[in-house]
Write an enzyme that holds these catalytic residues in place. Structure first.
Site, PDB file in Angstrom:
ATOM      1  N   ARG A  55      -2.058  -8.816  10.468  1.00  0.00           N
ATOM      2  CA  ARG A  55      -1.792  -7.887  11.581  1.00  0.00           C
ATOM      3  C   ARG A  55      -2.175  -8.524  12.909  1.00  0.00           C
ATOM      4  O   ARG A  55      -1.461  -8.406  13.909  1.00  0.00           O
ATOM      5  CB  ARG A  55      -2.610  -6.606  11.387  1.00  0.00           C
ATOM      6  CG  ARG A  55      -2.240  -5.833  10.147  1.00  0.00           C
ATOM      7  CD  ARG A  55      -3.141  -4.622   9.988  1.00  0.00           C
ATOM      8  NE  ARG A  55      -2.786  -3.887   8.774  1.00  0.00           N
ATOM      9  CZ  ARG A  55      -3.107  -2.634   8.540  1.00  0.00           C
ATOM     10  NH1 ARG A  55      -3.797  -1.941   9.405  1.00  0.00           N
ATOM     11  NH2 ARG A  55      -2.737  -2.046   7.420  1.00  0.00           N
ATOM     12  N   SER A 114       0.850  -1.197   0.000  1.00  0.00           N
ATOM     13  CA  SER A 114       0.000   0.000   0.000  1.00  0.00           C
ATOM     14  C   SER A 114       0.887   1.250   0.000  1.00  0.00           C
ATOM     15  O   SER A 114       2.096   1.159   0.227  1.00  0.00           O
ATOM     16  CB  SER A 114      -0.896   0.005   1.240  1.00  0.00           C
ATOM     17  OG  SER A 114      -0.092   0.183   2.400  1.00  0.00           O
ATOM     18  N   LYS A 166     -16.030  -5.716  10.770  1.00  0.00           N
ATOM     19  CA  LYS A 166     -16.743  -5.703   9.484  1.00  0.00           C
ATOM     20  C   LYS A 166     -18.248  -5.815   9.651  1.00  0.00           C
ATOM     21  O   LYS A 166     -19.001  -5.352   8.811  1.00  0.00           O
ATOM     22  CB  LYS A 166     -16.253  -6.858   8.605  1.00  0.00           C
ATOM     23  CG  LYS A 166     -14.751  -6.803   8.304  1.00  0.00           C
ATOM     24  CD  LYS A 166     -14.358  -7.943   7.399  1.00  0.00           C
ATOM     25  CE  LYS A 166     -12.858  -8.127   7.297  1.00  0.00           C
ATOM     26  NZ  LYS A 166     -12.158  -6.970   6.729  1.00  0.00           N
ATOM     27  N   ASP A 194      -5.168  -8.481   4.849  1.00  0.00           N
ATOM     28  CA  ASP A 194      -4.197  -7.722   5.620  1.00  0.00           C
ATOM     29  C   ASP A 194      -4.465  -7.865   7.123  1.00  0.00           C
ATOM     30  O   ASP A 194      -3.590  -8.253   7.901  1.00  0.00           O
ATOM     31  CB  ASP A 194      -4.257  -6.239   5.209  1.00  0.00           C
ATOM     32  CG  ASP A 194      -3.134  -5.427   5.828  1.00  0.00           C
ATOM     33  OD1 ASP A 194      -2.354  -5.984   6.625  1.00  0.00           O
ATOM     34  OD2 ASP A 194      -3.026  -4.226   5.535  1.00  0.00           O
ATOM     35  N   ASP A 230      -1.521  -1.787  -3.880  1.00  0.00           N
ATOM     36  CA  ASP A 230      -2.866  -1.887  -3.298  1.00  0.00           C
ATOM     37  C   ASP A 230      -3.423  -0.469  -3.096  1.00  0.00           C
ATOM     38  O   ASP A 230      -2.744   0.385  -2.509  1.00  0.00           O
ATOM     39  CB  ASP A 230      -2.737  -2.625  -1.959  1.00  0.00           C
ATOM     40  CG  ASP A 230      -4.076  -2.999  -1.358  1.00  0.00           C
ATOM     41  OD1 ASP A 230      -5.041  -3.210  -2.122  1.00  0.00           O
ATOM     42  OD2 ASP A 230      -4.156  -3.114  -0.119  1.00  0.00           O
ATOM     43  N   ARG A 281      13.787 -10.714  18.410  1.00  0.00           N
ATOM     44  CA  ARG A 281      13.681 -11.992  17.700  1.00  0.00           C
ATOM     45  C   ARG A 281      12.797 -12.984  18.453  1.00  0.00           C
ATOM     46  O   ARG A 281      12.212 -13.869  17.858  1.00  0.00           O
ATOM     47  CB  ARG A 281      15.086 -12.582  17.494  1.00  0.00           C
ATOM     48  CG  ARG A 281      15.942 -11.730  16.591  1.00  0.00           C
ATOM     49  CD  ARG A 281      17.388 -12.177  16.610  1.00  0.00           C
ATOM     50  NE  ARG A 281      17.988 -12.029  17.930  1.00  0.00           N
ATOM     51  CZ  ARG A 281      19.282 -12.197  18.191  1.00  0.00           C
ATOM     52  NH1 ARG A 281      20.104 -12.529  17.221  1.00  0.00           N
ATOM     53  NH2 ARG A 281      19.746 -12.055  19.423  1.00  0.00           N
ATOM     54  N   ASN A 323      -8.068 -10.226  -1.002  1.00  0.00           N
ATOM     55  CA  ASN A 323      -7.115  -9.370  -0.285  1.00  0.00           C
ATOM     56  C   ASN A 323      -7.178  -9.573   1.230  1.00  0.00           C
ATOM     57  O   ASN A 323      -8.255  -9.475   1.824  1.00  0.00           O
ATOM     58  CB  ASN A 323      -7.452  -7.897  -0.557  1.00  0.00           C
ATOM     59  CG  ASN A 323      -7.026  -7.441  -1.923  1.00  0.00           C
ATOM     60  OD1 ASN A 323      -6.715  -8.259  -2.787  1.00  0.00           O
ATOM     61  ND2 ASN A 323      -7.001  -6.141  -2.128  1.00  0.00           N
TER      62      ASN A 323
HETATM   63  P1  13P Z   1      -8.752  -6.777   5.356  1.00  0.00           P
HETATM   64  O1  13P Z   1      -8.736  -5.547   6.195  1.00  0.00           O
HETATM   65  O2  13P Z   1     -10.048  -7.501   5.513  1.00  0.00           O
HETATM   66  O3  13P Z   1      -7.602  -7.663   5.615  1.00  0.00           O
HETATM   67  O4  13P Z   1      -8.686  -6.320   3.820  1.00  0.00           O
HETATM   68  C1  13P Z   1      -7.452  -5.992   3.246  1.00  0.00           C
HETATM   69  C2  13P Z   1      -7.600  -5.360   1.902  1.00  0.00           C
HETATM   70  O5  13P Z   1      -8.646  -5.318   1.300  1.00  0.00           O
HETATM   71  C3  13P Z   1      -6.387  -4.778   1.313  1.00  0.00           C
HETATM   72  O6  13P Z   1      -6.648  -4.139   0.111  1.00  0.00           O
HETATM   73  O1  G3H Z   2      -6.882  -2.154   2.307  1.00  0.00           O
HETATM   74  C1  G3H Z   2      -5.969  -1.645   2.916  1.00  0.00           C
HETATM   75  C2  G3H Z   2      -4.840  -2.380   3.476  1.00  0.00           C
HETATM   76  O2  G3H Z   2      -5.216  -3.004   4.677  1.00  0.00           O
HETATM   77  C3  G3H Z   2      -3.654  -1.478   3.605  1.00  0.00           C
HETATM   78  O3  G3H Z   2      -3.713  -0.687   4.751  1.00  0.00           O
HETATM   79  O4  G3H Z   2      -3.022   1.596   4.024  1.00  0.00           O
HETATM   80  O5  G3H Z   2      -2.833   0.885   6.436  1.00  0.00           O
HETATM   81  O6  G3H Z   2      -1.301  -0.066   4.682  1.00  0.00           O
HETATM   82  P1  G3H Z   2      -2.651   0.518   4.973  1.00  0.00           P
HETATM   83 ZN    ZN Z   3      -8.546  -3.165   0.071  1.00  0.00          ZN
END
Ligand code: 13P
Ligand code: G3H
Ligand code: ZN
Length: 316
Positions: free
Chosen positions: A264, A50, A188, A260, A83, A285, A258
């Site tokens: 996390r 991103s 969500k 993320d 992204d 580590r 997708n």
């Molecule tokens: P999530 O927040 O559900 O992991 O979605 C990530 C996403 O769409 C990144 O583009």
């Molecule tokens: O859809 C978004 C992703 O989770 C990226 O998030 O902009 O905080 O890196 P970010």
């Molecule tokens: Zn997204």
């Protein structure tokens, strides 16, 4: 060692009824965890970056990490993707930096403006053999820099199938992110999760052979939610997309999924656990390592859900 084109992966996913996992990377441990998983599962992979990741880690570090992954895993097709590119200039920068695909996200703009800027990106990218994901409709979300509508309003902003056909014809984009009831982040849904499978089905029917993308696809796994909440975190109301829904969508026209938030949460959960159980520990580590391992195990499981485990060779 070369990257693999995103287009080929999406074509194979469409043809054979699975989806490619597109995982967001921000640092070495996250990337290594993902790579270890795809290597063990022999799965194709899209690593996505991103604007925020680029600002955090810098493109040089991210690309160096990804290059090592590509060199060390010649049997695994790896694509790199921007992204949520927010403008033509951002997309141009990533195309020029050697990414195999970019996303232009002008979904908050009016339809005609979304078409105009998406088309501009397509023209620039296609001339350089880079493929383009665009977005139509709006996802909910609380992610910084991504924006979106509130989770309560998600159903009002679903992608309209008529508009989707017109949008793809006019922009000539290679894939389309659709709003089908998901949202970004860990919160969500407030009640029972529901996706608009009818929207996916209708767009899929109207655009045969065309790959769709599902954003906001994290499931907010109970294991990590519990660890976070039990070890000092505060996410009791977090709720994601059930894995059964992800599996169902992956067999439809959704070819890129997708993820993320689940990465996390896996990393955060393990770090919290180590801090709580071993308060004297201060070697990074010793907490990043378990976080990386948790990411690997979680991604291996996701690849089974998406149906792309074992599909590496056909995507090369
Ligand atoms: P999530 O927040 O559900 O992991 O979605 C990530 C996403 O769409 C990144 O583009
Ligand atoms: O859809 C978004 C992703 O989770 C990226 O998030 O902009 O905080 O890196 P970010
Ligand atoms: Zn997204």
């Amino acid at each position: 060692m070369a990257l693999t084109g995103t287009k080929k992966m999406l074509e194979m996913a469409y043809k054979n009824g699975y989806a490619i996992g597109a995982f967001n990377v921000n640092n070495m441990e996250i990337t290594q965890g993902i790579i270890a998983a795809v290597a063990e599962e022999k799965a194709p992979l899209i690593l996505q970056v991103s604007r925020g990741a680029r600002a955090y880690a810098s493109i040089g570090y991210l690309k160096a990490i990804i290059n090592v992954a590509v060199e060390e895993n010649p049997e695994i097709p790896i694509a790199i993707h921007l992204d949520h590119g927010d403008s033509f200039e951002t997309c141009k920068q990533f195309v020029d930096d050697g990414f195999t695909s970019v996303m232009i996200d002008a979904s908050k703009q009016a339809f005609d403006e979304n078409v105009r800027v998406s088309r501009e990106v397509v023209e620039y990218a296609h001339a350089r053999d880079v493929c383009v994901e665009a977005e139509l409709g709006q996802l909910g979300g609380i992610e910084e820099d991504v924006g979106g509508v509130s989770a309560d309003d998600v159903s009002k902003y679903l992608t309209d199938p008529d508009q989707a056909v017109e949008f793809v014809e006019k922009t000539r984009c290679d894939s389309l992110a659709v709003a089908c009831g998901t949202s970004h982040g860990a919160f969500k849904f407030k009640s029972e999760p529901k996706l608009a499978f009818d929207v996916i089905e209708e767009i899929g029917r109207r655009l045969p052979g065309f790959p769709l993308v599902m954003h906001g696809s994290s499931s907010v796994l109970q294991e990590f939610k519990d660890l976070i909440n039990n070890y000092g975190g505060d996410m009791p109301d977090a709720m994601g997309v059930p894995e059964s829904a992800i599996a169902r969508a992956s067999k439809m026209a959704i070819c890129k999924v997708n993820i993320d938030t689940d990465l996390r949460m896996a990393l955060t959960a393990k770090i919290r656990e180590v801090f709580a159980k071993e308060p004297a520990e201060f070697d990074p580590r010793k907490y990043l390592g378990p976080g990386r391992e948790a990411i690997k195990d979680m991604v291996k499981h996701k690849l089974q859900i998406l149906g792309c485990a074992g599909k590496a060779s056909e995507c090369m």
